[in-house]
Design a protein around this motif. Sequence first.
Motif, PDB file in Angstrom:
ATOM      1  N   TRP A  51      13.726 -33.268 -23.611  1.00 41.40           N
ATOM      2  CA  TRP A  51      13.579 -32.666 -24.943  1.00 41.40           C
ATOM      3  C   TRP A  51      14.429 -31.403 -25.075  1.00 41.40           C
ATOM      4  CZ3 TRP A  51      11.612 -27.843 -26.427  1.00 41.40           C
ATOM      5  CH2 TRP A  51      11.195 -27.707 -27.750  1.00 41.40           C
ATOM      6  N   LEU A  52      15.058 -31.260 -26.234  1.00 37.31           N
ATOM      7  CA  LEU A  52      15.798 -30.043 -26.555  1.00 37.31           C
ATOM      8  C   LEU A  52      15.280 -29.526 -27.887  1.00 37.31           C
ATOM      9  CD1 LEU A  52      18.214 -28.085 -26.139  1.00 37.31           C
ATOM     10  CD2 LEU A  52      19.655 -29.792 -27.264  1.00 37.31           C
ATOM     11  N   SER A  53      14.964 -28.256 -27.952  1.00 33.82           N
ATOM     12  CA  SER A  53      14.396 -27.686 -29.172  1.00 33.82           C
ATOM     13  C   SER A  53      15.359 -27.815 -30.340  1.00 33.82           C
ATOM     14  CB  SER A  53      14.079 -26.213 -28.940  1.00 33.82           C
ATOM     15  OG  SER A  53      13.674 -25.623 -30.167  1.00 33.82           O
ATOM     16  N   GLY A  54      14.822 -28.173 -31.496  1.00 34.30           N
ATOM     17  CA  GLY A  54      15.611 -28.200 -32.726  1.00 34.30           C
ATOM     18  C   GLY A  54      16.049 -26.801 -33.133  1.00 34.30           C
ATOM     19  N   GLN A  55      15.397 -25.788 -32.565  1.00 37.43           N
ATOM     20  CA  GLN A  55      15.775 -24.400 -32.861  1.00 37.43           C
ATOM     21  C   GLN A  55      16.519 -23.746 -31.693  1.00 37.43           C
ATOM     22  OE1 GLN A  55      12.486 -22.104 -34.303  1.00 37.43           O
ATOM     23  NE2 GLN A  55      12.301 -23.362 -36.132  1.00 37.43           N
ATOM     24  N   ALA A  56      17.061 -24.576 -30.817  1.00 32.45           N
ATOM     25  CA  ALA A  56      17.760 -24.036 -29.643  1.00 32.45           C
ATOM     26  C   ALA A  56      18.881 -23.100 -30.071  1.00 32.45           C
ATOM     27  CB  ALA A  56      18.331 -25.183 -28.815  1.00 32.45           C
TER      28      ALA A  56
END
Length: 302
Positions: A51-56
């Motif tokens: 998973w990678l944050s949409g707010q990365a």
Amino acid sequence: MYDDTLPTVEQLVVDELVCWRVHTRHAELLMTQQGAQVLSYQPHGEEPVIWLSGQAAYQKGKAVRGGVPVCWPWFGDLRRNPAEVQGMHQGGPIAPAHGLVRELDWQLLGIDSEGSAVRLEFAVDSAAEPLPGWPHAAQLKLSILLDESLQLTLSSRNTSDRPLALSQALHSYFAVSDIREVEVEGLDGCSYIETLEDWQQRNQQGNLRFSGETDRIYLATRQRMAILDRAWNRRIELEARGSASAVVWNPWIDKARRLSQFADDAWQGMLCIETARVLDDLLVLRPDEEHSMVLSVASKPL
Ligand SMILES: O=P(O)(O)OC[C@H]1O[C@@H](O)[C@H](O)[C@@H](O)[C@@H]1O
């Protein structure tokens, strides 16, 4: 003619960070040089596994939220580490959470393809580039092998003439359909430290399910664990070698609001299972000794 079974590796810059996108016949992986951090991993035709944050945020000196940050040479809050690990730090009261390498540019050792697989290798050499507050010589290497599964090997070598005491984790963020519906297999019977209740020691009965903030350190863990995700019709299978502890974390509603690079509702779609060497499972390396901790991640249909 273009052979689409052969892997491709593309270097790109995302905002401030140098990244690589690796495409193989099985999956796509994105990673960055900063922290040698895998950012995302998605087998073709599937939901992401990592998973990678949409707010990365892709900024120098800030760990990206998601992926697989490397925590080393200590995990978490240094003050919660064994005395030997704390004793290695000589930098005064400021010791960043999760150690010193997740926000550092690692050296790229190489990118090689092996048939349909790709291997990327990165290193930190603290003798050549001293780490702040940690005046010891060690070589740290992360090897990322993208094949039918994803394999990460974190190797630490003591290049000093005294013993080194470390704690560490591959802080993997996994993507799930809904944290309230998934189960973790493989922890039945393990004792764990409930860090949210005064670090009390407890015992896991059966599969782990989630109904609130979770921040636990599992001890004497077995090699195999799995995330059972019926809505996405898959099991994410984890196999860990050279590790006998694991951290399981989900921030849930309130802590999610306090986290950087994290949407208020993002806790629903992620789960950290961190392959680790923490607490009594710390790593003590003699001069010249090397240790490898290996995590293999594979997604299988139910
Ligand atoms: O926000 P950070 O420093 O990346 O840490 C995230 C989480 O990492 C986990 O490993 C810890 O157990 C949590 O307590 C912590 O909140």
